[in-house]
Motif scaffolding. Structure first.
Motif, PDB file in Angstrom:
ATOM      1  N   LEU A  29     -16.883  32.089   5.709  1.00  0.00           N
ATOM      2  CA  LEU A  29     -16.623  33.300   6.490  1.00  0.00           C
ATOM      3  C   LEU A  29     -16.180  32.933   7.903  1.00  0.00           C
ATOM      4  O   LEU A  29     -15.271  33.556   8.457  1.00  0.00           O
ATOM      5  CB  LEU A  29     -17.859  34.195   6.527  1.00  0.00           C
ATOM      6  N   GLY A  30     -16.805  31.920   8.478  1.00  0.00           N
ATOM      7  CA  GLY A  30     -16.430  31.459   9.810  1.00  0.00           C
ATOM      8  C   GLY A  30     -15.011  30.926   9.872  1.00  0.00           C
ATOM      9  O   GLY A  30     -14.364  30.965  10.915  1.00  0.00           O
ATOM     10  N   LEU A  31     -14.539  30.428   8.737  1.00  0.00           N
ATOM     11  CA  LEU A  31     -13.168  29.920   8.656  1.00  0.00           C
ATOM     12  C   LEU A  31     -12.158  31.023   8.347  1.00  0.00           C
ATOM     13  O   LEU A  31     -10.966  30.763   8.253  1.00  0.00           O
ATOM     14  CB  LEU A  31     -13.077  28.837   7.574  1.00  0.00           C
ATOM     15  N   GLY A  32     -12.654  32.250   8.176  1.00  0.00           N
ATOM     16  CA  GLY A  32     -11.763  33.371   7.919  1.00  0.00           C
ATOM     17  C   GLY A  32     -11.488  33.634   6.445  1.00  0.00           C
ATOM     18  O   GLY A  32     -10.581  34.397   6.109  1.00  0.00           O
ATOM     19  N   ILE A  33     -12.255  33.020   5.568  1.00  0.00           N
ATOM     20  CA  ILE A  33     -12.101  33.239   4.128  1.00  0.00           C
ATOM     21  C   ILE A  33     -12.863  34.507   3.754  1.00  0.00           C
ATOM     22  O   ILE A  33     -14.002  34.700   4.183  1.00  0.00           O
ATOM     23  CB  ILE A  33     -12.622  32.014   3.345  1.00  0.00           C
ATOM     24  N   ALA A  34     -12.249  35.371   2.967  1.00  0.00           N
ATOM     25  CA  ALA A  34     -12.881  36.619   2.553  1.00  0.00           C
ATOM     26  C   ALA A  34     -14.182  36.344   1.800  1.00  0.00           C
ATOM     27  O   ALA A  34     -14.294  35.345   1.076  1.00  0.00           O
ATOM     28  CB  ALA A  34     -11.936  37.417   1.667  1.00  0.00           C
ATOM     29  N   ARG A  35     -15.158  37.229   1.969  1.00  0.00           N
ATOM     30  CA  ARG A  35     -16.470  37.047   1.342  1.00  0.00           C
ATOM     31  C   ARG A  35     -16.358  36.851  -0.169  1.00  0.00           C
ATOM     32  O   ARG A  35     -17.013  35.975  -0.732  1.00  0.00           O
ATOM     33  CB  ARG A  35     -17.395  38.229   1.631  1.00  0.00           C
ATOM     34  N   GLU A  36     -15.542  37.661  -0.837  1.00  0.00           N
ATOM     35  CA  GLU A  36     -15.413  37.549  -2.291  1.00  0.00           C
ATOM     36  C   GLU A  36     -14.912  36.165  -2.698  1.00  0.00           C
ATOM     37  O   GLU A  36     -15.408  35.570  -3.652  1.00  0.00           O
ATOM     38  CB  GLU A  36     -14.461  38.626  -2.834  1.00  0.00           C
ATOM     39  N   GLU A  37     -13.937  35.659  -1.959  1.00  0.00           N
ATOM     40  CA  GLU A  37     -13.404  34.322  -2.232  1.00  0.00           C
ATOM     41  C   GLU A  37     -14.444  33.254  -1.925  1.00  0.00           C
ATOM     42  O   GLU A  37     -14.603  32.282  -2.674  1.00  0.00           O
ATOM     43  CB  GLU A  37     -12.123  34.079  -1.425  1.00  0.00           C
ATOM     44  N   ALA A  38     -15.164  33.421  -0.827  1.00  0.00           N
ATOM     45  CA  ALA A  38     -16.210  32.458  -0.463  1.00  0.00           C
ATOM     46  C   ALA A  38     -17.279  32.397  -1.547  1.00  0.00           C
ATOM     47  O   ALA A  38     -17.703  31.311  -1.955  1.00  0.00           O
ATOM     48  CB  ALA A  38     -16.827  32.843   0.880  1.00  0.00           C
ATOM     49  N   GLU A  39     -17.712  33.553  -2.019  1.00  0.00           N
ATOM     50  CA  GLU A  39     -18.742  33.582  -3.056  1.00  0.00           C
ATOM     51  C   GLU A  39     -18.225  32.984  -4.361  1.00  0.00           C
ATOM     52  O   GLU A  39     -18.969  32.303  -5.072  1.00  0.00           O
ATOM     53  CB  GLU A  39     -19.244  35.010  -3.241  1.00  0.00           C
ATOM     54  N   ARG A  40     -16.956  33.207  -4.687  1.00  0.00           N
ATOM     55  CA  ARG A  40     -16.372  32.605  -5.884  1.00  0.00           C
ATOM     56  C   ARG A  40     -16.360  31.089  -5.767  1.00  0.00           C
ATOM     57  O   ARG A  40     -16.721  30.369  -6.709  1.00  0.00           O
ATOM     58  CB  ARG A  40     -14.942  33.106  -6.116  1.00  0.00           C
ATOM     59  N   ARG A  41     -15.996  30.592  -4.589  1.00  0.00           N
ATOM     60  CA  ARG A  41     -15.963  29.139  -4.373  1.00  0.00           C
ATOM     61  C   ARG A  41     -17.348  28.530  -4.533  1.00  0.00           C
ATOM     62  O   ARG A  41     -17.504  27.448  -5.112  1.00  0.00           O
ATOM     63  CB  ARG A  41     -15.400  28.818  -2.988  1.00  0.00           C
ATOM     64  N   VAL A  42     -18.357  29.220  -4.017  1.00  0.00           N
ATOM     65  CA  VAL A  42     -19.726  28.713  -4.134  1.00  0.00           C
ATOM     66  C   VAL A  42     -20.148  28.708  -5.606  1.00  0.00           C
ATOM     67  O   VAL A  42     -20.746  27.738  -6.077  1.00  0.00           O
ATOM     68  CB  VAL A  42     -20.697  29.540  -3.257  1.00  0.00           C
ATOM     69  N   ARG A  43     -19.823  29.763  -6.336  1.00  0.00           N
ATOM     70  CA  ARG A  43     -20.141  29.788  -7.776  1.00  0.00           C
ATOM     71  C   ARG A  43     -19.445  28.638  -8.500  1.00  0.00           C
ATOM     72  O   ARG A  43     -20.051  27.971  -9.347  1.00  0.00           O
ATOM     73  CB  ARG A  43     -19.728  31.117  -8.407  1.00  0.00           C
ATOM     74  N   ASP A  44     -18.186  28.398  -8.170  1.00  0.00           N
ATOM     75  CA  ASP A  44     -17.439  27.317  -8.810  1.00  0.00           C
ATOM     76  C   ASP A  44     -18.022  25.940  -8.485  1.00  0.00           C
ATOM     77  O   ASP A  44     -17.873  25.004  -9.265  1.00  0.00           O
ATOM     78  CB  ASP A  44     -15.967  27.348  -8.390  1.00  0.00           C
ATOM     79  N   ALA A  45     -18.663  25.830  -7.350  1.00  0.00           N
ATOM     80  CA  ALA A  45     -19.235  24.543  -6.917  1.00  0.00           C
ATOM     81  C   ALA A  45     -20.716  24.414  -7.278  1.00  0.00           C
ATOM     82  O   ALA A  45     -21.370  23.464  -6.847  1.00  0.00           O
ATOM     83  CB  ALA A  45     -19.057  24.381  -5.410  1.00  0.00           C
ATOM     84  N   GLU A  46     -21.232  25.304  -8.093  1.00  0.00           N
ATOM     85  CA  GLU A  46     -22.656  25.292  -8.431  1.00  0.00           C
ATOM     86  C   GLU A  46     -23.168  23.924  -8.888  1.00  0.00           C
ATOM     87  O   GLU A  46     -24.258  23.512  -8.484  1.00  0.00           O
ATOM     88  CB  GLU A  46     -22.964  26.356  -9.483  1.00  0.00           C
ATOM     89  N   PRO A  47     -22.417  23.180  -9.709  1.00  0.00           N
ATOM     90  CA  PRO A  47     -22.925  21.850 -10.102  1.00  0.00           C
ATOM     91  C   PRO A  47     -23.203  20.941  -8.902  1.00  0.00           C
ATOM     92  O   PRO A  47     -24.130  20.134  -8.941  1.00  0.00           O
ATOM     93  CB  PRO A  47     -21.811  21.280 -10.981  1.00  0.00           C
ATOM     94  N   LEU A  48     -22.425  21.071  -7.840  1.00  0.00           N
ATOM     95  CA  LEU A  48     -22.653  20.248  -6.646  1.00  0.00           C
ATOM     96  C   LEU A  48     -23.962  20.636  -5.968  1.00  0.00           C
ATOM     97  O   LEU A  48     -24.711  19.778  -5.500  1.00  0.00           O
ATOM     98  CB  LEU A  48     -21.500  20.401  -5.659  1.00  0.00           C
TER      99      LEU A  48
END
Length: 58
Positions: A29-48
């Protein structure tokens, strides 16, 4: 290896006991990425996140 300023902020927040998933979303969010996209990225990185342990913030 030197971390970017964003990665350094993420590392410090997690080191202080912050939830790494919430910290990742906040960093996006601080980098200007939309919340929905940020949450999707976090879900995609769950194994990490599942592999994170103490002192493994980087």
């Amino acid at each position: 290896m030197e971390l970017s300023s964003e990665a350094s902020v993420f590392k410090e927040l997690v080191r202080q006991g912050g939830d790494p998933r919430a910290t990742a979303v906040a960093t996006c969010l601080g980098l200007g990425i939309a919340r929905e996209e940020a949450e999707r990225r976090v879900r995609d990185a769950e194994p990490l996140f599942a592999d994170l342990g103490p002192e493994e913030e980087e």
